[in-house]
Structure formats: C-alpha cells, structure tokens
Design an enzyme around this catalytic site. Structure first.
Site, PDB file in Angstrom:
ATOM      1  CB  CYS A  74      -0.520  -7.740   5.237  1.00  0.00           C
ATOM      2  SG  CYS A  74      -0.514  -5.956   5.248  1.00  0.00           S
TER       3      CYS A  74
HETATM    4  C1  BEZ Z   1      -0.254  -4.876   1.158  1.00  0.00           C
HETATM    5  O1  BEZ Z   1      -0.191  -5.505   2.205  1.00  0.00           O
HETATM    6  O2  BEZ Z   1      -0.083  -5.418   0.076  1.00  0.00           O
HETATM    7  C2  BEZ Z   1      -0.513  -3.390   1.173  1.00  0.00           C
HETATM    8  C3  BEZ Z   1      -1.325  -2.838   2.135  1.00  0.00           C
HETATM    9  C4  BEZ Z   1      -1.575  -1.459   2.132  1.00  0.00           C
HETATM   10  C5  BEZ Z   1      -1.003  -0.667   1.155  1.00  0.00           C
HETATM   11  C6  BEZ Z   1      -0.166  -1.232   0.192  1.00  0.00           C
HETATM   12  C7  BEZ Z   1       0.076  -2.600   0.197  1.00  0.00           C
END
Ligand code: BEZ
Length: 212
Positions: free
Chosen positions: A45
């Site tokens: 994110c």
């Molecule tokens: C991420 O943004 O890295 C992420 C968020 C939730 C689950 C897996 C990855």
C-alpha cells in the site's frame, strides 16, 4: 448488491485525512478514481499511494480527482502519509477516507471476506462526471496495482465519450482505434473521421486516434 458498470454510484459523507468529505460535492464535475487498500503502514500500500501521488499531473490533465480509502482512522492516515512521503519521495496530494465504520466499504462492496477477512481488498472504481460507474476491478491484497493501466482505461473511456471510438486489445495512447459499430452513415463517418478509416470487415473499422 454489488455495483455494476453503468450504475449511479452512491453518495456518502465520511471523514478523511483532509477533513470530512461529501463525495458528490467533492467530486463535482470531475472524473474520479476511488481506490481502497487493506490497511495503513503496510508495504505494498505504501508503494501504491506514493505512485498515485506522483501521477497527479497525469490525472489533472484528464480532469480526474483521486481518493483513497482504508478502514483505519484519520490519525493513523496522517502518520502513515508522513512515511509515504518520506519513503516514496513524494507528497500525498489527495485525501484518504477513514472508513472505520465501513460505511463506504460496504456501500461499494470493497470487503471480500473470503479473500481478506474484514479489511478492504484493492478495489478500483472509475466514476464519470455523471456519477456513473465506468470501471471496477478488485485485486488481491498481495498484488500492487498498475496505475498506468488505470490511466489507459480513462483515456479509452474519454475517447469513446468524446469521439465515438473504442480501443482494441493492448491499445496504447497514439495507436489506431476502432469506430463504434453504431456509426454507419458514410457521410457521418467522413465528417467524424477526417483522417479516414480502414474497413477490415464491415464490423471492424480502424481509424487513427482522433485526438492526435
Ligand atoms: C501490503 O500492503 O503490503 C499488504 C496488505 C495486506 C495484505 C498483504 C499485503
């Protein structure tokens, strides 16, 4: 029920990193990209929100406003924006909705519990100035989105609205386009496509991109 293409999207009022937002008022006459992510302070994110901030000029050129969402609160968003700015060498220049009560997530069907418990997955909505849903995609949490593809779709949608052309497989800006099948009158075709067109089949007519 899930939103479908062509539906009028629902209005809402929700807190955000830039204060309370009434969606319809905030959107005004612009196109909108509304995208959700699972949680603040997560790696994929962080890269996505930085990438979108860097694309601001591209969105502005196309009359598009961007708004993100997660189910974390405003204080969390504000702290995390500092990290995004620092690690991605940018400045987050759009609001992040703080959807702690899941009002917007539920309205827009952003929670897919068989994929990711009670968090929002990576949904993307392209909404036109009439508040009609023009694209919706859901990505898994582990896959960062390709925002160049989102811009490519906006270009295609705007070409269709403004010039009555569609775009073929793997089309890129500047490639030939497809004349929509409802246009048949030869006089209208001549007027609308002064650069001419090639009739490969009666239903497959290619023309240079009209706004180039
Ligand atoms: C991420 O943004 O890295 C992420 C968020 C939730 C689950 C897996 C990855």
């Amino acid at each position: 029920m899930a939103l479908r293409l062509g539906d009028t999207v629902p209005d809402f009022t929700q807190a955000s990193s830039e204060g309370e937002i009434n969606f319809y008022e905030w959107a005004g006459d612009s196109w909108v990209v509304l995208f959700s992510h699972p949680a603040d302070y997560t790696p994929v994110c962080t890269t996505e929100l930085g990438t979108v901030a860097k694309l601001k000029l591209e969105f502005d050129k196309r009359g598009v406003k961007v708004i993100a969402l997660s189910v974390d609160d405003v204080e969390s968003h504000k702290g995390w924006i500092g990290d995004i700015n620092e690690t991605q060498s940018t400045t987050v220049n759009y609001p992040i909705l703080a959807d702690g009560d899941k009002k917007v997530s539920e309205l827009y069907d952003m929670i897919h519990p068989n994929s990711l418990n009670s968090l929002t997955v990576r949904t993307v909505f392209i909404i036109d100035p009439h508040k009609k849903l023009r694209l919706s995609i859901a990505y898994p949490a582990s896959t960062g989105r390709n925002f160049d593809e989102i811009i490519r779709v906006i270009d295609s949608l705007q070409l269709t609205d403004n010039h009555q052309v569609a775009t073929p497989a793997n089309w890129k800006d500047g490639d030939d386009c497809v004349i929509v099948h409802s246009l048949k009158d030869p006089e209208v075709l001549k007027e609308k496509f002064p650069q001419g067109y090639t009739e490969v089949k009666p239903y497959l007519r290619m023309t240079p991109q009209p706004n180039k």
